[in-house]
Scaffold this motif. Structure first.
Motif, PDB file in Angstrom:
ATOM      1  N   SER A   1      26.122   6.872  21.387  1.00  0.00           N
ATOM      2  CA  SER A   1      25.058   7.231  21.883  1.00  0.00           C
ATOM      3  C   SER A   1      24.612   6.275  23.229  1.00  0.00           C
ATOM      4  CB  SER A   1      23.949   7.294  20.757  1.00  0.00           C
ATOM      5  OG  SER A   1      22.921   7.541  21.524  1.00  0.00           O
ATOM      6  N   ASP A   2      24.188   7.103  24.054  1.00  0.00           N
ATOM      7  CA  ASP A   2      23.669   6.048  25.427  1.00  0.00           C
ATOM      8  C   ASP A   2      22.542   5.116  25.199  1.00  0.00           C
ATOM      9  OD1 ASP A   2      25.552   7.152  26.918  1.00  0.00           O
ATOM     10  OD2 ASP A   2      24.590   8.836  27.873  1.00  0.00           O
ATOM     11  N   SER A   3      21.887   5.592  24.340  1.00  0.00           N
ATOM     12  CA  SER A   3      20.687   4.944  24.247  1.00  0.00           C
ATOM     13  C   SER A   3      20.566   3.776  23.115  1.00  0.00           C
ATOM     14  CB  SER A   3      19.274   6.043  23.719  1.00  0.00           C
ATOM     15  OG  SER A   3      19.733   6.517  22.517  1.00  0.00           O
TER      16      SER A   3
ATOM     17  N   THR B   1      24.984  -1.323  23.084  1.00  0.00           N
ATOM     18  CA  THR B   1      26.709  -1.671  22.713  1.00  0.00           C
ATOM     19  C   THR B   1      26.536  -3.126  21.753  1.00  0.00           C
ATOM     20  OG1 THR B   1      27.369  -2.955  24.574  1.00  0.00           O
ATOM     21  CG2 THR B   1      27.487  -0.612  24.741  1.00  0.00           C
TER      22      THR B   1
ATOM     23  N   GLU C   1      34.922   5.497  23.328  1.00  0.00           N
ATOM     24  CA  GLU C   1      34.460   6.688  24.063  1.00  0.00           C
ATOM     25  C   GLU C   1      33.117   7.287  23.515  1.00  0.00           C
ATOM     26  OE1 GLU C   1      37.679   9.254  25.551  1.00  0.00           O
ATOM     27  OE2 GLU C   1      38.391   7.695  26.589  1.00  0.00           O
TER      28      GLU C   1
END
Ligand code: HEC
Length: 99
Positions: A45-47, A50, A42
């Motif tokens: 960081s979004d930026s 993955t 969860e």
């Protein structure tokens, strides 16, 4: 005799193949602050790509990953001074990501 055994262990330690489980442990320790390194994680960081996205990035074959991890050129990603064994384990782990 003991010395011989120790030497043997040392040798097998060094020639041992890249290990997905070890890669996962390294990722959980050094990479998951920024990268989502496993399904269901969860935090991250979004930026930042993955590990599953990295696996799917065609240009990032083993040689590129290895070169990148030896000396990350991105200013936003730290150089973690990984050994080549850690890098091999991490690549094995990234390659083992499920889509
Ligand atoms: C402090 C945050 C941070 C940590 C810790 C971190 N990364 Fe990154 N990583 C980034 C960012 C940000 C990017 C994207 C850089 C960009 O696209 O500019 C990135 C990109 C990457 C890429 C893609 C490179 C490319 O050319 O597209 C790989 C592979 C990668 N990281 C692997 C790892 C591994 C393996 C670890 C753990 C050993 C790790 N990162 C730890 C922030 C981090």
């Amino acid at each position: 005799m003991k010395v011989a055994v120790a030497l043997l262990l040392l040798q097998s330690e060094q020639t041992v193949a890249a290990d997905v489980a070890r890669g996962r442990a390294i990722a959980a320790r050094w990479c998951n602050e920024c990268h989502v390194v496993a399904p269901g994680q969860e935090r991250g960081s979004d930026s930042v790509p993955t590990f599953s996205e990295i696996k799917k990035t065609e240009q990032l074959d083993e040689a590129r990953l290895s070169a990148f991890l030896s000396a990350p050129q991105h200013s936003r990603m730290p150089d973690l001074s990984l050994t080549r064994f850690e890098i091999a384990d991490l690549i094995a782990y990234i390659k083992a990501q499920q889509p």
